[in-house]
Design a protein around this motif. Structure first.
Motif, PDB file in Angstrom:
ATOM      1  N   HIS A 168       0.848  -1.195   0.000  1.00  8.68           N
ATOM      2  CA  HIS A 168       0.000   0.000   0.000  1.00  8.68           C
ATOM      3  C   HIS A 168       0.882   1.243   0.000  1.00  8.68           C
ATOM      4  O   HIS A 168       1.618   1.491   0.958  1.00  8.68           O
ATOM      5  N   TYR A 169       0.821   1.992  -1.092  1.00  8.47           N
ATOM      6  CA  TYR A 169       1.496   3.295  -1.175  1.00  8.47           C
ATOM      7  C   TYR A 169       0.486   4.352  -0.739  1.00  8.47           C
ATOM      8  O   TYR A 169      -0.565   4.516  -1.368  1.00  8.47           O
ATOM      9  N   MET A 170       0.817   5.053   0.330  1.00  5.91           N
ATOM     10  CA  MET A 170      -0.143   6.004   0.878  1.00  5.91           C
ATOM     11  C   MET A 170      -0.290   7.241  -0.021  1.00  5.91           C
ATOM     12  O   MET A 170       0.667   7.681  -0.648  1.00  5.91           O
ATOM     13  N   ALA A 171      -1.505   7.777  -0.060  1.00  7.64           N
ATOM     14  CA  ALA A 171      -1.755   8.994  -0.820  1.00  7.64           C
ATOM     15  C   ALA A 171      -0.908  10.139  -0.270  1.00  7.64           C
ATOM     16  O   ALA A 171      -0.620  10.192   0.928  1.00  7.64           O
ATOM     17  N   ASP A 200      -1.335   4.132 -11.442  1.00  2.11           N
ATOM     18  CA  ASP A 200      -0.057   4.064 -12.138  1.00  2.11           C
ATOM     19  C   ASP A 200       1.117   4.455 -11.237  1.00  2.11           C
ATOM     20  O   ASP A 200       0.928   4.883 -10.099  1.00  2.11           O
ATOM     21  N   GLY A 201       2.297   4.345 -11.793  1.00  7.03           N
ATOM     22  CA  GLY A 201       3.492   4.734 -11.056  1.00  7.03           C
ATOM     23  C   GLY A 201       4.689   3.855 -11.353  1.00  7.03           C
ATOM     24  O   GLY A 201       5.835   4.272 -11.212  1.00  7.03           O
ATOM     25  N   LEU A 202       4.451   2.598 -11.785  1.00  9.41           N
ATOM     26  CA  LEU A 202       5.551   1.694 -12.073  1.00  9.41           C
ATOM     27  C   LEU A 202       6.295   2.144 -13.326  1.00  9.41           C
ATOM     28  O   LEU A 202       5.678   2.426 -14.361  1.00  9.41           O
ATOM     29  N   GLU A 203       7.625   2.210 -13.218  1.00  7.03           N
ATOM     30  CA  GLU A 203       8.480   2.568 -14.345  1.00  7.03           C
ATOM     31  C   GLU A 203       9.651   1.586 -14.397  1.00  7.03           C
ATOM     32  O   GLU A 203      10.180   1.184 -13.358  1.00  7.03           O
ATOM     33  N   ARG A 254       6.969   5.791  -9.108  1.00  7.18           N
ATOM     34  CA  ARG A 254       7.161   7.240  -9.068  1.00  7.18           C
ATOM     35  C   ARG A 254       5.826   7.961  -8.881  1.00  7.18           C
ATOM     36  O   ARG A 254       4.813   7.587  -9.475  1.00  7.18           O
ATOM     37  N   ALA A 255       5.844   8.989  -8.050  1.00 12.38           N
ATOM     38  CA  ALA A 255       4.640   9.784  -7.837  1.00 12.38           C
ATOM     39  C   ALA A 255       4.331  10.628  -9.070  1.00 12.38           C
ATOM     40  O   ALA A 255       5.209  10.912  -9.889  1.00 12.38           O
ATOM     41  N   LYS A 256       3.085  11.031  -9.200  1.00  9.87           N
ATOM     42  CA  LYS A 256       2.679  11.870 -10.329  1.00  9.87           C
ATOM     43  C   LYS A 256       3.456  13.189 -10.321  1.00  9.87           C
ATOM     44  O   LYS A 256       3.863  13.686  -9.276  1.00  9.87           O
ATOM     45  N   LYS A 260      -2.090  15.689  -6.482  1.00 12.33           N
ATOM     46  CA  LYS A 260      -2.073  14.667  -5.445  1.00 12.33           C
ATOM     47  C   LYS A 260      -1.810  13.290  -6.031  1.00 12.33           C
ATOM     48  O   LYS A 260      -2.334  12.945  -7.087  1.00 12.33           O
ATOM     49  N   SER A 261      -0.981  12.529  -5.358  1.00 10.55           N
ATOM     50  CA  SER A 261      -0.774  11.133  -5.731  1.00 10.55           C
ATOM     51  C   SER A 261      -1.716  10.274  -4.893  1.00 10.55           C
ATOM     52  O   SER A 261      -1.615  10.259  -3.667  1.00 10.55           O
ATOM     53  N   PRO A 262      -2.637   9.572  -5.537  1.00  6.34           N
ATOM     54  CA  PRO A 262      -3.634   8.798  -4.783  1.00  6.34           C
ATOM     55  C   PRO A 262      -3.019   7.533  -4.183  1.00  6.34           C
ATOM     56  O   PRO A 262      -1.882   7.163  -4.483  1.00  6.34           O
ATOM     57  N   ASP A 263      -3.780   6.867  -3.334  1.00  9.44           N
ATOM     58  CA  ASP A 263      -3.354   5.564  -2.832  1.00  9.44           C
ATOM     59  C   ASP A 263      -3.093   4.628  -4.006  1.00  9.44           C
ATOM     60  O   ASP A 263      -3.811   4.667  -5.016  1.00  9.44           O
ATOM     61  N   ARG A 264      -2.059   3.819  -3.867  1.00  8.70           N
ATOM     62  CA  ARG A 264      -1.784   2.775  -4.851  1.00  8.70           C
ATOM     63  C   ARG A 264      -1.639   1.458  -4.101  1.00  8.70           C
ATOM     64  O   ARG A 264      -0.917   1.374  -3.104  1.00  8.70           O
TER      65      ARG A 264
END
Length: 319
Positions: A168-171, A200-203, A254-256, A260-264
């Protein structure tokens, strides 16, 4: 360094037994170049994936003191950790929490989390079945017997190291452009990653030549999150085991760039060689080493700062 060309391929497991040779060829080509591929027609329905994500959300929504009943244990790498994984590439803790599990590890009680254990074990069994197909193809492709890697990762063996990890990646309101998970490669052999639409976020960054190579190149390519397809990547252990033929390439979350970067949420199933199995590639490029020794060395580089805090003195035999 240039972007991956062609893009990370989607490989269908449909009619696996009759298409095994074709699938093996596709898997090897992807593993020798990008080190990443996606699986479709793999046998886990979107409903089953969503059900497991629902269980994951229920777990992470528990109070910290409940999750802390099963703290991360550096000796076996199981349990709950919160912002404690430090990547050598950044020197900073990943902005996430996770829960590592094995079939025989400690589980939340049914009182704290009804149906979690039964549902998650069922999902793990599905992952095992898919993994065995991929491992059989790689075994043959590398010149081993078809069951070579399957036996080496037998989850019923008492020394198995294969794990499921709920993440869980926190917002965050102010994380634009930062790393929610720093640049890294995976420790084990083969990772199955489940993602959700829109998170999203995986690179990924191809180009690594050796399993000891710390160079990461300079071009990362986003891999959009979709519910259904399984993202699969090679880990360091299999790269070494294949004499560097199969590539364990760097990746990050990677964050947007703006807003705001939402929960992932993501779910990773890490196929890892058993502790007492001796690994060595067909060309014997590297000296033989037990998977336990290899695993411990890699784990210490990421969680070693917790050794003193947890008041343990890990040795090879405790992995």
């Amino acid at each position: 360094m240039t972007d991956i060309k062609p893009p990370v391929p989607a490989i269908s497991l449909k009619d696996f037994e009759s298409r095994k040779d074709e699938i093996t060829k596709e898997l090897l080509e992807a593993a020798e170049t990008a080190g990443f591929f996606t699986l479709v027609d793999h046998g886990i329905s979107i409903e089953e994936i969503n059900d497991q994500f629902a269980l994951s959300r229920e777990y992470f929504n528990l109070p910290h003191e409940v999750k802390a009943k099963i703290p991360h244990d550096i000796r076996n790498n199981n349990g709950w950790e919160y912002k404690s994984q430090i990547r050598p590439s950044t020197g900073q803790a990943d902005q996430k929490e996770s829960f590592w599990l094995q079939h025989d590890s400690k589980w939340p009680s049914d009182e704290d989390l009804p149906n979690f254990r039964a549902g998650t074990k069922k999902f793990m069994s599905k992952c095992e079945g898919i993994s065995e197909k991929i491992l059989a193809c790689f075994s043959v492709g590398l010149g081993f017997s078809e069951d070579h890697l399957i036996k080496a990762m037998d989850v019923t063996a008492p020394d198995n190291l294969t794990q499921l990890r709920l993440i869980h990646y926190m917002a965050s309101e102010n994380a634009a452009g930062t790393w929610r998970a720093g640049n890294h490669t995976d420790v084990g052999c083969l990772t199955l990653l489940f993602q959700r639409d829109g998170e999203d976020g995986l690179e990924i960054c191809p180009g690594r030549e050796s399993h000891t190579d710390h160079a990461i190149g300079d071009t990362f390519t986003p891999l959009p999150a979709k519910t259904g397809p399984i993202v699969v990547n090679i880990g360091d252990m299999l790269m070494a085991w294949s004499d560097d033929r199969l590539k364990a390439n760097f990746h990050r979350v990677r964050a947007k760039d703006t807003g705001k970067s939402p929960d992932r949420y993501s779910i990773a199933y890490f196929n890892t060689g058993r502790k007492n199995v001796v690994m060595q590639g067909p060309l014997k490029k590297y000296p033989p080493i037990t998977c336990g020794d290899y695993f411990l060395g890699k784990t210490k580089s990421q969680f070693g700062h917790n050794f003193k805090k947890n008041q343990v003195n890990p040795t090879v035999g405790t992995v």
